[in-house]
Scaffold this motif. Structure first.
Motif, PDB file in Angstrom:
ATOM      1  N   HIS A 140       0.855  -1.190   0.000  1.00 29.00           N
ATOM      2  CA  HIS A 140       0.000   0.000   0.000  1.00 29.00           C
ATOM      3  C   HIS A 140       0.888   1.236   0.000  1.00 29.00           C
ATOM      4  N   GLY A 141       0.653   2.143  -0.948  1.00 29.33           N
ATOM      5  CA  GLY A 141       1.439   3.358  -1.039  1.00 29.33           C
ATOM      6  C   GLY A 141       1.365   4.172   0.237  1.00 29.33           C
ATOM      7  N   GLN A 142       2.510   4.685   0.667  1.00 31.31           N
ATOM      8  CA  GLN A 142       2.599   5.442   1.907  1.00 31.31           C
ATOM      9  C   GLN A 142       1.802   6.731   1.794  1.00 31.31           C
ATOM     10  N   SER A 143       1.044   7.021   2.828  1.00 34.37           N
ATOM     11  CA  SER A 143       0.284   8.266   2.882  1.00 34.37           C
ATOM     12  C   SER A 143       0.449   8.854   4.277  1.00 34.37           C
ATOM     13  N   GLY A 144       1.300   9.843   4.380  1.00 35.20           N
ATOM     14  CA  GLY A 144       1.566  10.424   5.685  1.00 35.20           C
ATOM     15  C   GLY A 144       2.565   9.598   6.480  1.00 35.20           C
ATOM     16  N   GLU A 145       2.662   9.888   7.762  1.00 34.52           N
ATOM     17  CA  GLU A 145       3.620   9.206   8.637  1.00 34.52           C
ATOM     18  C   GLU A 145       3.174   7.766   8.902  1.00 34.52           C
ATOM     19  N   LEU A 146       4.110   6.848   8.843  1.00 35.89           N
ATOM     20  CA  LEU A 146       3.783   5.447   9.077  1.00 35.89           C
ATOM     21  C   LEU A 146       3.510   5.195  10.565  1.00 35.89           C
ATOM     22  N   PRO A 147       2.528   4.347  10.879  1.00 38.09           N
ATOM     23  CA  PRO A 147       2.218   4.031  12.282  1.00 38.09           C
ATOM     24  C   PRO A 147       3.159   2.951  12.816  1.00 38.09           C
ATOM     25  N   VAL A 148       4.443   3.284  12.899  1.00 40.93           N
ATOM     26  CA  VAL A 148       5.467   2.280  13.209  1.00 40.93           C
ATOM     27  C   VAL A 148       5.218   1.637  14.564  1.00 40.93           C
ATOM     28  N   ARG A 149       5.051   2.440  15.616  1.00 39.23           N
ATOM     29  CA  ARG A 149       4.882   1.881  16.962  1.00 39.23           C
ATOM     30  C   ARG A 149       3.603   1.064  17.064  1.00 39.23           C
ATOM     31  N   GLU A 150       2.534   1.556  16.457  1.00 36.92           N
ATOM     32  CA  GLU A 150       1.261   0.830  16.501  1.00 36.92           C
ATOM     33  C   GLU A 150       1.383  -0.509  15.777  1.00 36.92           C
ATOM     34  N   TYR A 151       2.149  -0.516  14.681  1.00 40.41           N
ATOM     35  CA  TYR A 151       2.288  -1.750  13.919  1.00 40.41           C
ATOM     36  C   TYR A 151       3.133  -2.766  14.681  1.00 40.41           C
ATOM     37  N   ILE A 152       4.174  -2.313  15.370  1.00 36.34           N
ATOM     38  CA  ILE A 152       4.989  -3.233  16.167  1.00 36.34           C
ATOM     39  C   ILE A 152       4.129  -3.877  17.257  1.00 36.34           C
ATOM     40  N   ALA A 153       3.290  -3.082  17.900  1.00 33.18           N
ATOM     41  CA  ALA A 153       2.406  -3.631  18.935  1.00 33.18           C
ATOM     42  C   ALA A 153       1.440  -4.646  18.338  1.00 33.18           C
ATOM     43  N   ALA A 154       0.945  -4.370  17.118  1.00 34.36           N
ATOM     44  CA  ALA A 154       0.034  -5.311  16.453  1.00 34.36           C
ATOM     45  C   ALA A 154       0.758  -6.611  16.106  1.00 34.36           C
ATOM     46  N   LEU A 155       2.011  -6.519  15.652  1.00 32.85           N
ATOM     47  CA  LEU A 155       2.791  -7.724  15.356  1.00 32.85           C
ATOM     48  C   LEU A 155       2.972  -8.572  16.605  1.00 32.85           C
ATOM     49  N   GLU A 156       3.209  -7.936  17.744  1.00 30.98           N
ATOM     50  CA  GLU A 156       3.378  -8.679  18.984  1.00 30.98           C
ATOM     51  C   GLU A 156       2.086  -9.418  19.347  1.00 30.98           C
ATOM     52  N   ARG A 157       0.950  -8.750  19.217  1.00 31.80           N
ATOM     53  CA  ARG A 157      -0.323  -9.412  19.515  1.00 31.80           C
ATOM     54  C   ARG A 157      -0.570 -10.570  18.550  1.00 31.80           C
ATOM     55  N   ASP A 158      -0.243 -10.342  17.299  1.00 32.99           N
ATOM     56  CA  ASP A 158      -0.417 -11.363  16.262  1.00 32.99           C
ATOM     57  C   ASP A 158       0.412 -12.610  16.599  1.00 32.99           C
ATOM     58  N   LEU A 159       1.678 -12.398  16.935  1.00 31.63           N
ATOM     59  CA  LEU A 159       2.548 -13.525  17.253  1.00 31.63           C
ATOM     60  C   LEU A 159       2.068 -14.255  18.495  1.00 31.63           C
ATOM     61  N   GLU A 160       1.647 -13.523  19.498  1.00 32.57           N
ATOM     62  CA  GLU A 160       1.134 -14.160  20.718  1.00 32.57           C
ATOM     63  C   GLU A 160      -0.012 -15.112  20.391  1.00 32.57           C
ATOM     64  N   GLN A 161      -0.880 -14.691  19.486  1.00 34.69           N
ATOM     65  CA  GLN A 161      -2.015 -15.536  19.118  1.00 34.69           C
ATOM     66  C   GLN A 161      -1.575 -16.807  18.405  1.00 34.69           C
ATOM     67  N   ASP A 162      -0.481 -16.725  17.636  1.00 34.24           N
ATOM     68  CA  ASP A 162      -0.013 -17.881  16.871  1.00 34.24           C
ATOM     69  C   ASP A 162       0.910 -18.805  17.652  1.00 34.24           C
ATOM     70  N   LEU A 163       1.422 -18.358  18.794  1.00 40.59           N
ATOM     71  CA  LEU A 163       2.425 -19.141  19.513  1.00 40.59           C
ATOM     72  C   LEU A 163       2.005 -20.580  19.815  1.00 40.59           C
ATOM     73  N   PRO A 164       0.740 -20.840  20.202  1.00 40.30           N
ATOM     74  CA  PRO A 164       0.379 -22.232  20.490  1.00 40.30           C
ATOM     75  C   PRO A 164       0.590 -23.176  19.311  1.00 40.30           C
ATOM     76  N   LEU A 165       0.667 -22.640  18.105  1.00 39.00           N
ATOM     77  CA  LEU A 165       0.889 -23.484  16.930  1.00 39.00           C
ATOM     78  C   LEU A 165       2.349 -23.904  16.785  1.00 39.00           C
ATOM     79  N   ALA A 166       3.229 -23.294  17.581  1.00 40.73           N
ATOM     80  CA  ALA A 166       4.665 -23.550  17.393  1.00 40.73           C
ATOM     81  C   ALA A 166       5.406 -23.715  18.719  1.00 40.73           C
TER      82      ALA A 166
END
Length: 384
Positions: A28-54
Motif C-alpha cells: 500500500h502506497g505510503q500516505s503520511g507518517e507510518l504508524p510504526v509503533r502501533e504496527y509493532i504492537a500489532a505484530l506482537e499481539r499477532d505472534l502471541e495468538q499464533d504461539l500455540p501453533l509452534a
C-alpha cells in the motif's frame, strides 16, 4: 507419519513509497507518517495468538517482506526482532533477511540494521537500465541501486541478494545481459532473476505495457542470462534463484522444501504441520493495514485458517519442491505430507515417461525439459 519440518518466521511490512504497476503483493502506497509503533504492537499481539501453533519449536530463518520493510528505521526492526526472539527460540546464526528498495536506502541505516540483527539484505533492483526502471514505475535509478548495494557492503553486510526482472517492456537480449553483468560486478552472494508477468488485479494487467518481448525472445534471454550467471559462479538452484556456493537463501529453501512458517503482519501467510492432529494448515491474516492494526491478535485479525485436504497435499508439495533443481526425496514427501509415496506413484511414472522428471534412487528431480515446463509438471499432481 507427519513429522513437523524446520520452522521459519515471515514478517510482512505492507507499506511502500508507491505501488508498482506490476506488483500483486499486499502493498500500500505510503500516505503520511507510518504508524510504526502501533504496527509493532500489532505484530506482537499477532505472534502471541499464533504461539500455540509452534510451542517448543526453533526458528531457523526470519524474513521481512513487503511492501518495503526498509521504510521502517533500524530501531523498529530491532524492536520487532527482540519481541519475536523473546517469544520464540531462534537458532544460533539464524538467517535474518530484510527486503530493501534502493530508493529508500540512506547513509548509516545499514549499520543500524546489522546491529539490530539483520544479516542478509535483498535489494529490489529489477534493472540497471534507467528507461526500463521508469517503465516499471520504480522510484530509483541505476546509480541509486549501485549506491545502495555499496552502502550495505560498507556496513559489513556481505550476504546480499539482487532481484532482477527480464522480458521487460522495450528490453532486448543485449539489455538483459547488461543488467546481469552490472549485477555480477557488484559481487552479491545471490541473484534472483525472474520474468515479468502480468498478474491479475495489477495496473499492467489492466493496461499492458507496449514492447513486451515474445515468448521465444523471453526464453532466449533466460537461457543466455543463466549461462552468464553460471560462468560467474552463480549456480541455479531454483526456477529463478542463483547463488554462489553455500549462499542459497535458507528461508526460501524452507518454503520450497515444504517447511513450516509462521506469518505475522497484514496479509501474511503461514503454513504449519500439526503432529498431534496430522494436519497441514494454512493460516493468513487480514490484508488491509487499517483492519490489521485494529484486530491483530483477535479472531477478527485472522483472514483464514484451513487444513489442506489430504488429496490436495501432493499438489501443494510439488508446487514448491519441483521448483528446485535438486528436486525432492520420497522420504521427505512422506514425512512432510503424512502420505505414502504410493499416493504419487502414478503421476511420477507419467512425468518420467514424458521426460519431465528423472529418478536417482528415491530422489526425483526435474530434467532440463521439465524445468522448461514446470507448470505442466506440477499440474500432473492437481486432483479433480
Amino acid at each position: 507419519m507427519l513429522i513437523p519440518p524446520p520452522l521459519s518466521l515471515y514478517i510482512h511490512i505492507p507499506w511502500c513509497v508507491k505501488k508498482c504497476p506490476y506488483c500483486d503483493f499486499n502493498s500500500h502506497g505510503q500516505s503520511g507518517e507510518l504508524p510504526v509503533r502501533e504496527y509493532i504492537a500489532a505484530l506482537e499481539r499477532d505472534l502471541e495468538q499464533d504461539l500455540p501453533l509452534a510451542w517448543g519449536r526453533t526458528v531457523h530463518s526470519v524474513f521481512f517482506g513487503g511492501g518495503t520493510p526498509s521504510l521502517f528505521p533500524p530501531e523498529a526492526i530491532g524492536d520487532i526482532l527482540a519481541a519475536c526472539s523473546a517469544r520464540l527460540r531462534f537458532a544460533p546464526g539464524a538467517e535474518i533477511t530484510m527486503e530493501c528498495n534502493p530508493g529508500t536506502a540512506e547513509f548509516g541505516r545499514f549499520e543500524g540494521y546489522r546491529a539490530a540483527g539483520v544479516n542478509r539484505v535483498s535489494f529490489g533492483i529489477q534493472s540497471f537500465d534507467d528507461g526500463c526502471l521508469a517503465r516499471l514505475g520504480r522510484i530509483h535509478d541505476s546509480a541509486e541501486a549501485e549506491r545502495a548495494v555499496k552502502l550495505a557492503q560498507d556496513a559489513g553486510l556481505d550476504n546480499l541478494n539482487l532481484d532482477l526482472m527480464y522480458a521487460l517492456p522495450g528490453q532486448d537480449l543485449a539489455m538483459a545481459l547488461h543488467d546481469v553483468e552490472r549485477a555480477i560486478a557488484l559481487q552479491p552472494a545471490h541473484l534472483s532473476h525472474y520474468q515479468l508477468t502480468l498478474e491479475p488485479n495489477t495496473a499492467f494487467a489492466a493496461r499492458p505495457p507496449e514492447g513486451l518481448p515474445d515468448e521465444d525472445t523471453a526464453w532466449d534471454i533466460q537461457e543466455r542470462c543463466i549461462e552468464a550467471m553460471a560462468a560467474a559462479g552463480y549456480a541455479q538452484y531454483e526456477v529463478s534463484a542463483y547463488a554462489r556456493p553455500g549462499r542459497q537463501c535458507a528461508h526460501n529453501l524452507n518454503y520450497w522444501r515444504f517447511g513450516d512458517y509462521l506469518g505475522i503482519g497484514a496479509g501474511a501467510h503461514g503454513k504449519l504441520s500439526l503432529g498431534a492432529t496430522g494436519e497441514v494448515r494454512r493460516r493468513w491474516k487480514v490484508k488491509n493495514p487499517r483492519d490489521y492494526l485494529a484486530h491483530a491478535g483477535t479472531p477478527r485479525g485472522i483472514g483464514g485458517d484451513d487444513a489442506i485436504a489430504p488429496e490436495n497435499l501432493p499438489f501443494d508439495y510439488m508446487l514448491n519442491a519441483l521448483r528446485l533443481v535438486e528436486g525432492f526425496d520420497l522420504a521427505d514427501f512422506e514425512s512432510r505430507t503424512g502420505l505414502s509415496r504410493e499416493a504419487i506413484a502414478g503421476e511420477l511414472a507419467t512425468a518420467r515417461e514424458r521426460g519431465w522428471l528423472e529418478a536417482d534412487g528415491s530422489r526425483w528431480r526435474p530434467t532440463e525439459l521439465g524445468r522448461r515446463f514446470t507448470n505442466d509438471v506440477i499440474g500432473l499432481f492437481l486432483r479433480d
